[in-house]
Write a protein that holds these residues in place. Sequence first.
Motif, PDB file in Angstrom:
ATOM      1  N   LEU A  38      33.149  39.278  49.300  1.00 20.89           N
ATOM      2  CA  LEU A  38      34.432  38.908  48.710  1.00 20.89           C
ATOM      3  C   LEU A  38      34.234  37.602  47.954  1.00 20.89           C
ATOM      4  CD1 LEU A  38      35.161  40.397  51.616  1.00 20.89           C
ATOM      5  CD2 LEU A  38      37.447  39.948  50.756  1.00 20.89           C
ATOM      6  N   LYS A  45      30.020  37.784  41.148  1.00 22.74           N
ATOM      7  CA  LYS A  45      29.752  38.946  41.998  1.00 22.74           C
ATOM      8  C   LYS A  45      28.636  39.808  41.422  1.00 22.74           C
ATOM      9  CE  LYS A  45      33.834  40.797  42.066  1.00 22.74           C
ATOM     10  NZ  LYS A  45      34.508  39.794  41.220  1.00 22.74           N
ATOM     11  N   HIS A 141      38.057  47.113  46.871  1.00 26.06           N
ATOM     12  CA  HIS A 141      39.423  47.168  47.410  1.00 26.06           C
ATOM     13  C   HIS A 141      40.106  48.483  47.057  1.00 26.06           C
ATOM     14  CE1 HIS A 141      39.820  45.516  43.316  1.00 26.06           C
ATOM     15  NE2 HIS A 141      40.930  46.216  43.288  1.00 26.06           N
ATOM     16  N   ASP A 177      42.895  40.795  51.587  1.00 26.61           N
ATOM     17  CA  ASP A 177      43.285  40.005  52.749  1.00 26.61           C
ATOM     18  C   ASP A 177      42.554  40.563  53.976  1.00 26.61           C
ATOM     19  OD1 ASP A 177      44.582  42.370  53.332  1.00 26.61           O
ATOM     20  OD2 ASP A 177      46.604  41.570  53.112  1.00 26.61           O
ATOM     21  N   ARG A 178      42.833  39.987  55.131  1.00 29.94           N
ATOM     22  CA  ARG A 178      42.090  40.367  56.348  1.00 29.94           C
ATOM     23  C   ARG A 178      42.218  41.862  56.638  1.00 29.94           C
ATOM     24  NH1 ARG A 178      40.298  37.093  60.373  1.00 29.94           N
ATOM     25  NH2 ARG A 178      41.606  35.351  59.658  1.00 29.94           N
ATOM     26  N   ARG A 181      40.107  43.875  54.128  1.00 31.29           N
ATOM     27  CA  ARG A 181      38.670  43.719  54.399  1.00 31.29           C
ATOM     28  C   ARG A 181      38.243  44.646  55.545  1.00 31.29           C
ATOM     29  NH1 ARG A 181      39.694  37.943  53.696  1.00 31.29           N
ATOM     30  NH2 ARG A 181      39.384  37.448  55.885  1.00 31.29           N
ATOM     31  N   VAL A 195      28.997  40.175  56.263  1.00 30.73           N
ATOM     32  CA  VAL A 195      30.224  39.926  55.480  1.00 30.73           C
ATOM     33  C   VAL A 195      30.165  38.516  54.903  1.00 30.73           C
ATOM     34  CG1 VAL A 195      32.737  39.818  55.535  1.00 30.73           C
ATOM     35  CG2 VAL A 195      31.535  41.514  56.935  1.00 30.73           C
ATOM     36  N   VAL A 197      32.419  35.909  52.671  1.00 26.17           N
ATOM     37  CA  VAL A 197      33.747  35.623  52.116  1.00 26.17           C
ATOM     38  C   VAL A 197      33.704  34.254  51.452  1.00 26.17           C
ATOM     39  CG1 VAL A 197      36.214  35.409  52.563  1.00 26.17           C
ATOM     40  CG2 VAL A 197      34.836  37.010  53.914  1.00 26.17           C
ATOM     41  N   ASP A 198      33.750  34.245  50.139  1.00 26.60           N
ATOM     42  CA  ASP A 198      33.730  32.988  49.385  1.00 26.60           C
ATOM     43  C   ASP A 198      35.148  32.423  49.320  1.00 26.60           C
ATOM     44  OD1 ASP A 198      32.761  30.909  47.937  1.00 26.60           O
ATOM     45  OD2 ASP A 198      32.166  32.066  46.182  1.00 26.60           O
ATOM     46  N   PHE A 200      38.640  31.578  47.862  1.00 28.50           N
ATOM     47  CA  PHE A 200      39.509  32.236  46.890  1.00 28.50           C
ATOM     48  C   PHE A 200      40.081  31.244  45.880  1.00 28.50           C
ATOM     49  CE2 PHE A 200      39.369  35.378  50.206  1.00 28.50           C
ATOM     50  CZ  PHE A 200      39.495  36.590  49.547  1.00 28.50           C
ATOM     51  N   PHE A 383      45.228  34.249  52.019  1.00 27.80           N
ATOM     52  CA  PHE A 383      43.897  34.847  52.170  1.00 27.80           C
ATOM     53  C   PHE A 383      43.097  34.177  53.300  1.00 27.80           C
ATOM     54  CE2 PHE A 383      44.828  35.874  47.655  1.00 27.80           C
ATOM     55  CZ  PHE A 383      44.716  37.255  47.755  1.00 27.80           C
ATOM     56  N   GLU A 385      42.648  31.092  54.127  1.00 25.13           N
ATOM     57  CA  GLU A 385      41.839  29.942  53.718  1.00 25.13           C
ATOM     58  C   GLU A 385      42.739  28.702  53.671  1.00 25.13           C
ATOM     59  OE1 GLU A 385      39.125  28.420  49.959  1.00 25.13           O
ATOM     60  OE2 GLU A 385      39.601  30.536  50.110  1.00 25.13           O
TER      61      GLU A 385
END
Length: 606
Positions: A38, A45, A141, A177-178, A181, A195, A197-198, A200, A383, A385
């Motif tokens: 993500l 990406k 997604h 979102d969670r 994912r 996994v 997750v960068d 957002f 998200f 974060e």
Amino acid sequence: MADSVLEILHNTFGYESFRGFQKEVINTVIQGLDALVLMPTGGGKSLCYQVPALALAGTTVVVSPLIALMEDQISSLKQLGIRAESLNSGTPYPEQQRIEQELLTGHLDLLYVAPERLLTESMQRLLDQVKLALFAIDEAHCVSQWGHDFRPEYLQLCRLKHRYPGIPRIALTATADRRTRKEIAERLELDNARVFVDSFNRSNIFYRISQKKQGKQQLLRFLQKEHPEDSGIVYCLSRKRVEDTAHWLNEQGRLALPYHAGMSNEERSRNQQRFLKEDGLIIVATVAFGMGIDKPDVRFVAHLDLPKSIEAYYQETGRAGRDGLPATAWMVYGLQDVVLLRQIQSGSKASPEIQRVEQQKLDAMLSLCEVTSCRRQVLLNYFDEPMDEKCGHCDLCLEPVDTWDGTEAARKALSCVYRTGQLFGVSHLVDVLMGKETAKVCQFNHQHTSTYGIGKDYKQTEWRSIYRQLVARGYINVDIEGHGSLKLNERCRPLLKGDERILLRQDRYEHATTKSTQPVEKGRVLVADEDKPLWDALRTLRREMAEKQGVPAYIIFNDKTLFEMLRHKPCDLEAMSQISGVGQYKLEQYGQQFVELISQALAYHD
């Protein structure tokens, strides 16, 4: 392998170092492991599977949902000297045969396919004969039924794991979102995937949301002030509104084209290609436009209507500033947007669980609009974060909104809904509160209710604002029959009884301005006056090269690379090779011409 990966990054893509966790992702898939990535739009990406595609033996198969996206990426890759092709429904048969032969003989680094084609037995039999390196599932997604771009074909992609058990898979998306994912991992059977997750946080985007009052005029003033010559996207909710807005913008002197599902495929494709290739062009579109669009120099995304979720808003605004340069996410919304989306939601035939989730998503979107603190904090918190400090780069940080104690006004508004039978929309309720003897007021004898005329101390726009905020915060429901009438719910009881107080926003329709300050304009790319002649010359040379090849200008060099040239002014090929985004292939193809242009400009200036 580590040296090889860095060499590919520098020589092919023209970058000195990886960003974020790109290197970790690349190492993971090179080791033969699965990954779920993500990363925000513009975060890099594509490099996460393009670098492994060049480092590993065999062909990488990229699953992509749109033909236009495939073609755009393939054009970019070929400019880097990478062997990439796509097989899709628009590929002519002789071309298809050529590509299949190159695939079978191992002459392709990357093959892009749509999920529908990949899942056919004929395509899989073809791949059975190929040395495969990696499967990359882009826009992952689309597998989620909770998501905003659900594609049922993506649900079958788990079959790749069983048919090609030794081939690593990497799934990538910019918005999830969670819950989403978790669903991506489950549906693609990425059980043991690492996994990543960068953040957002798109720090280069300036977020601004205002109340709607003559939305098209507000849009025009925004464009004139902040983006007088820039390319951008304007999103509208309906096809008719798209057509009307595009036509109106052209009348105001801005080149704009429509894009929506009601147009023919040929017309949509033509407008999209013009948007990719022409400077300063605006696309006015429904949400059907833009998934995965790679155009990096979109300087603004504007919404004339409210998106239905933060995911949709984030995905759409993320199409601005993919090159990392300043960009603006601008939106106006009003009570009618809220009512319309509530009605659409209420009429949904989805399961109760999905309807509940959609309701939560709309509530979160409204919270982002009605917040009185930092917008980016709300956006990132959605998200998962959390952001401790205010961002300092949104409208509310730089132009704080005023609030007022709206408790008594809200009680009057709620009482009017109740006293008129919970059968009427906002316009009629405001007329009653303001004591207007309209035909409708007289027809229903509402001039005799206890709330008639009790709101004369507020203007019509103020009452509409009060109702909008009460609906947005969940004190009032919009009826499910589609007539737009307002109904009270349990949440409003403490407010009506005087046990709760409420602070309301002071609506703002434009920039906040004072005598001592100018409106905040943070989404612009600024070039110093002394550099403008060279900047224009660089852009002209880039455009001429692109036109000769029939590709978008940014595929030659994007704006960020041109800015690097403008700042460092390389006068030989060695210096040009140090510019970010100038790899070996582009250096050989274009370097000398840009070096000569810069040298001439400096000599003329001396």
